[in-house]
Structures are given as structure tokens and as C-alpha cells.
Design a protein around this motif. Sequence first.
Motif, mmCIF file in Angstrom:
data_model
loop_
_atom_site.group_PDB
_atom_site.id
_atom_site.type_symbol
_atom_site.label_atom_id
_atom_site.label_comp_id
_atom_site.label_asym_id
_atom_site.label_seq_id
_atom_site.Cartn_x
_atom_site.Cartn_y
_atom_site.Cartn_z
ATOM 1 N N THR A 31 32.908 77.744 46.126
ATOM 2 C CA THR A 31 34.237 77.720 46.723
ATOM 3 C C THR A 31 35.146 77.294 45.546
ATOM 4 O O THR A 31 36.131 77.820 45.164
ATOM 5 C CB THR A 31 34.558 76.958 47.934
ATOM 6 N N THR A 32 34.793 76.240 45.146
ATOM 7 C CA THR A 32 35.490 75.581 43.698
ATOM 8 C C THR A 32 35.820 76.746 42.689
ATOM 9 O O THR A 32 36.775 76.884 42.372
ATOM 10 C CB THR A 32 34.718 74.507 43.241
ATOM 11 N N VAL A 33 34.763 77.378 42.060
ATOM 12 C CA VAL A 33 34.485 78.328 41.296
ATOM 13 C C VAL A 33 35.786 79.389 41.922
ATOM 14 O O VAL A 33 36.774 79.956 40.807
ATOM 15 C CB VAL A 33 33.256 79.158 40.969
ATOM 16 N N LEU A 34 35.717 79.909 42.911
ATOM 17 C CA LEU A 34 36.620 80.726 43.526
ATOM 18 C C LEU A 34 38.008 80.417 43.448
ATOM 19 O O LEU A 34 39.010 80.958 42.912
ATOM 20 C CB LEU A 34 36.367 81.094 44.869
ATOM 21 N N TYR A 35 38.283 79.136 43.645
ATOM 22 C CA TYR A 35 39.524 78.437 43.785
ATOM 23 C C TYR A 35 40.151 78.533 42.392
ATOM 24 O O TYR A 35 41.206 78.855 42.000
ATOM 25 C CB TYR A 35 39.711 77.180 44.546
ATOM 26 N N ILE A 36 39.437 77.906 41.570
ATOM 27 C CA ILE A 36 39.517 77.980 39.969
ATOM 28 C C ILE A 36 39.958 79.413 39.423
ATOM 29 O O ILE A 36 41.030 79.379 38.852
ATOM 30 C CB ILE A 36 38.537 77.097 39.023
ATOM 31 N N ALA A 64 38.092 68.396 44.180
ATOM 32 C CA ALA A 64 36.988 67.582 44.171
ATOM 33 C C ALA A 64 36.905 66.700 45.487
ATOM 34 O O ALA A 64 35.990 66.660 46.130
ATOM 35 C CB ALA A 64 36.904 66.832 42.964
ATOM 36 N N MET A 65 38.432 66.173 45.750
ATOM 37 C CA MET A 65 38.497 65.371 46.941
ATOM 38 C C MET A 65 38.210 66.278 48.184
ATOM 39 O O MET A 65 37.435 65.703 48.903
ATOM 40 C CB MET A 65 39.741 64.761 46.781
ATOM 41 N N MET A 66 38.645 67.541 48.160
ATOM 42 C CA MET A 66 38.459 68.327 49.416
ATOM 43 C C MET A 66 37.086 68.405 49.596
ATOM 44 O O MET A 66 36.614 68.433 50.900
ATOM 45 C CB MET A 66 39.413 69.502 49.183
ATOM 46 N N ASN A 67 36.265 68.857 48.566
ATOM 47 C CA ASN A 67 34.819 68.882 48.688
ATOM 48 C C ASN A 67 34.217 67.729 49.082
ATOM 49 O O ASN A 67 33.497 67.730 49.936
ATOM 50 C CB ASN A 67 34.209 69.416 47.356
ATOM 51 N N ALA A 68 34.527 66.469 48.764
ATOM 52 C CA ALA A 68 34.090 65.313 49.015
ATOM 53 C C ALA A 68 34.135 64.820 50.512
ATOM 54 O O ALA A 68 33.227 64.512 51.440
ATOM 55 C CB ALA A 68 34.773 64.193 48.127
ATOM 56 N N ILE A 69 35.660 65.195 50.910
ATOM 57 C CA ILE A 69 35.962 64.777 52.286
ATOM 58 C C ILE A 69 35.395 65.826 53.249
ATOM 59 O O ILE A 69 34.462 65.339 54.178
ATOM 60 C CB ILE A 69 37.614 65.070 52.258
ATOM 61 N N ILE A 116 28.282 63.353 45.891
ATOM 62 C CA ILE A 116 27.647 64.191 45.128
ATOM 63 C C ILE A 116 28.569 65.694 44.880
ATOM 64 O O ILE A 116 28.733 66.096 43.872
ATOM 65 C CB ILE A 116 26.448 64.673 45.322
ATOM 66 N N ASN A 117 29.006 66.114 46.149
ATOM 67 C CA ASN A 117 29.884 67.316 46.074
ATOM 68 C C ASN A 117 31.043 67.020 45.302
ATOM 69 O O ASN A 117 31.653 68.096 44.370
ATOM 70 C CB ASN A 117 30.183 67.590 47.419
ATOM 71 N N GLY A 118 31.699 65.967 45.287
ATOM 72 C CA GLY A 118 32.873 65.770 44.564
ATOM 73 C C GLY A 118 32.573 65.657 42.896
ATOM 74 O O GLY A 118 33.495 66.214 42.047
ATOM 75 N N ILE A 119 31.564 65.083 42.595
ATOM 76 C CA ILE A 119 31.088 64.980 41.305
ATOM 77 C C ILE A 119 30.838 66.309 40.808
ATOM 78 O O ILE A 119 31.150 66.707 39.785
ATOM 79 C CB ILE A 119 29.834 63.928 41.028
#
Lengths: 253, 308
Positions: A31-36, A64-69, A116-119
Motif C-alpha cells: 500500500t505504501t508503494v502505491l501511495y508513494i 509510516a504512522m498510518m501503517n503503525a496505527i 515493525i510496519n512503521g519501520i
Amino acid sequence: MISTGFYTFVTRELKRFLSLYNQTLVPGLLTTVLYIVVFGKSLGSRIGDIKGHSYMEFIIPGLAMMNAITNAYSNSASSLFQAKIMQFLDDILITPLSGLEISLGYIIGGAARGFINGILVLVMGLLLTDISLSHPFLIVVELLVVSWAFGAVGLLVGIFAKTFDNIQLLVNFFLTPLVFLGGIFYSIDMLPPLWRNISLFNPLYYMINGLRYAVLDIADTSPVVSFLVSVAAAVIFTLAGAILFSRGYRIKE
Amino acid sequence: MTPAVEIKGLYKRYAGGVEALKGIDLVVGQGEFFGLLGPNGAGKTTTIGVTTGLVRITEGSVRVMGYDVVSQFRQARQLIGLAAQELNFDWFFSLWDLMILQAGYYGVPAKIARKNAERLLEEFGLSAKRDVKVRALSGGMKRRFQIARSLVHEPQLVIMDEPTAGVDVELRHMLWDYLRRLNKEGRTIILTTHYIEEAELLCERVAIIDNGRIIADGSPAQLMAGIKRDGLSITVEGWSDQAAAGLDGYDYTFKDGRLQIKVVQPERRLADIVTRIAGTGAVVHDVTIDHASLEDVFIELTGRRMDD
């Protein structure tokens, strides 16, 4: 001193999500790659720099924070709820572990998955953009505290939930809106005054900006206030979850 | 000696007002093989739930080996191994992992946990399945695994809640033998069951629970003797007043050629009774020795069958 029982339970919680890494670690990265790619690459060039950073760099701490939360919350909520609904929570409740220890075990599991997800998102950011980590120690602390807080929220929701829908309901109608309105994709300075003032009541706004400061050395809020809001959330939700669990609310008959 | 379990004035009222337990007093001695017998919904599982910490107490107290299950729950629970009635397991882990985790929750050091897990999986015929998840097991295997896991921390008090419900005859006998062995090793066993013959066969003491109250408590022999249902049924040809006079002193009825005599220890009185009847010229065709069962005890006390 950490008891063997507590250590075992924490190990169980960690093993659970690590063994399901396809469901607990990989999706967040994709998801992060897609957002970026979608937001950063396609829209970023039109938006331009924000406070001296490219738009792609600007959104990475928020992602990162969204993923962590979301991961911290999902982990403890689903782990507890599955144990409740499949009735194997009894296997834990009959052991010498206290309600506090079991609560902390669930929260630590959630906090670890969130952290871990945030990192991982930050590592992805380092690979795909030119960001450098301004305050590494603060990054770790901020991610840990917020992950802990939402691990505790997950525990609370796991206690209250009667169906899986209850868990998803909070994500859809509470967490996701607050995360998106917390300034992942924009600076508060870009909002009209009314919305800027409303944003100040969103605790996630402080958490996202706390991490943005730690990563990029820029933020809309004071890093101290951001940190204090995160700590306060962690303390309040942990106490609420641990007290309810220890009293057996919706856990014991 | 401190009792294994001591229950005093135990009440349990569930949300919604259902009174599951209405003032239970019960003592189970250390080393006893104790049966808690009663129909479905009588309060057996609630009693077990309170003892193991799964159900909150409304009023009263429960002690395990002297430890209060609420204020000293760590010490109390450390001593208990529970095989619950329902077969629900943590579905994320293999049998081996579940054994090790369960031992760990009780603070068993890793080396001892591994040793116990290996031994128990072997004893219950599950060694070949150690790396599979529980959902891959048959119902009987799940039951075996559940009992094996409840013993992994070497509890002094073993509580089996309906362990033979729904299992085949072979497994039932295997479990009976295993429980007897555990008891001989000095473990206290509490068995809840609604199978009468199981309680009669295994338990040295039985409490019968009905509608949240203990209505009888004693050894199966004591309880059965108490209702005076032992006796003889004899088919007699040529019954006469003379034959009746010969049975003076016995509590009997004669109807449709069948003589029913209530007598304690009927085996010992059989020869005397048959001799008296035959001495009057009547012919004895067949003799049945009747013994009271715990089912009879339950019927005597409640007026209904246990499975009603």
C-alpha cells in the motif's frame, strides 16, 4: 521481573503475526508503494515542495504512522477477538497469568506489529526517496509509543466487540478518517482556518506530526506536545483496557 | 491434610438472573477420585468454571489446596489442570507449539516442558501429529490432545469436564485407564460426567448436583445402599401361602409369578431365600440379582431420570 508465563504469552503474540507475515507485514508495504507512486510521483510534481521537502518525502512519515496505527490496532483487536469467539481464550484465563499480564501481552503484540510496519515504511521511503532520518532515536520512541497506544485501543475494542464487524467499524468510521484528517497528505497550513482549528482536536494530527518532526525535522506542531499527546493516549488506553480485562468485562461470565 | 478443593456457600448468578449455583458446600480430599454427577445444566461446569477462574463468584469461596481462587489465584491455578468440555483450540499453532506454550504459561522451564510434551504426546498416541494444527485432527484425537495438554505442567489437581462425552468405546476405556493411573500416582481427580456408569466405575466419592444444589455426597456404595433398591427377582412356580410364610422377615412382593425381595447384599442371602422357597414345594426358575445404581439414587432424590 518478567515471569516465564508472561514471556511465553508475549512470544505467542509475536509468533502469531510473524507467522502470518503475508497478511500482517506485506500488505502495508505494498500500500505504501502505491501511495508513494500514485500520490508522490503523479500529484507531487503539481503540489511542489512543502517546507523544503518534496511532496513524496513529506507524506512518508504520515504513511509510516498510518501503517503503525492500523496494524497495532488490528493485531490486538483481532487476536483477542479470535480467542474470544473461538473460545480458546479460556486456555489463557485458567493459567496463573493475571489480567494485567494478559492485557499487556496483547498490547505488546500489537505494538510490535505496528512498530515493525512503521519501520518498514520508513525503510521503503529511504529506498524510494532521498529522505534522511533527522532524529533516529525519536523515530523509534514515537513509533513505539503510538503503536503501544493503538495496541491498547485494539485491546479495548477486542474486549467490547461482539462481531468482526465491530472491529472493522472502528477502522472505517473512526481510525481511517482521523488518520487522513491528521495531515498525512498535507500541511495544516494548507487548510482554511476553520479546518485548521478542527484539526487541532485530532490526536492523530499530533502523532503524525511528531513522527514527521523526527524524520524530516519539520512539523506543524511542537514535538514536545506531539510526544505528550502520544504518551497520554498510551497511558489512558492501556489503563482502560487493562482494568476492563482484569475485571473480566465481557471476558468472564 | 488440606483439602484439594474446599467450596463454601458458593452462589453463582449469571447476568440475566439465572441462578446456576445456589449455595454449594463441598470438600474434595487430596488424592481422591471424585465425581461430580448431574444432568445437563445442573451446575457442574459452572462449579468447575469458578474453581478454575473462568467464572466469577457471586458469593462464597473456593480454595484449592488451601489457596483462595480469587485472592491467591496464581498459586491456586498453578495446581490445576483442566480439560474443558468444549474442544476449542488456538488454531494458529501446531500440537507441539500448543503443548510448549501451555507449559510456558504455567512457568514450566523449557527443558521440562519439552520432556513432558514428548511424553504426553507419546502416551496419547499423538507423536506422529505433533507438527500438524489441531483442526487437522479427528474428534477423538482432539479429545486426547486436550487431556494431554491439560497435564503438561504436571498439575496436582486434574479436572476433567465430561472427558468421555462423544468419544468411542475404545477411547473411553483408554481414558478411564489413564485417569486411574494418574490417581494412583497421587493426583486428585475431579470428574464431571452425566454418564452414571462412568462415575460408578471410577469414583471413590461422588456428589450429585441438581438445579445448582448438591443433593447427595458419598461413596457410590453408600449412596446406593441408602436408597435400599438392592434385592432379588425370582420367578417362582407353585407359589403358596406356605411359601409366603417361609419368607417371614423379608420385605417382598409377589405378582404374576415373579417374586421381588428387597434385601441388602442379595448375593449373601440368595441361598437362604431359594432354600426357603424350594422347601415349600415351589419351583424356582430363574433368579436375578438387582443392585441400585447412581441413576436410582438420582431418581429417588429428584423423582426424575438424569437424562430427562
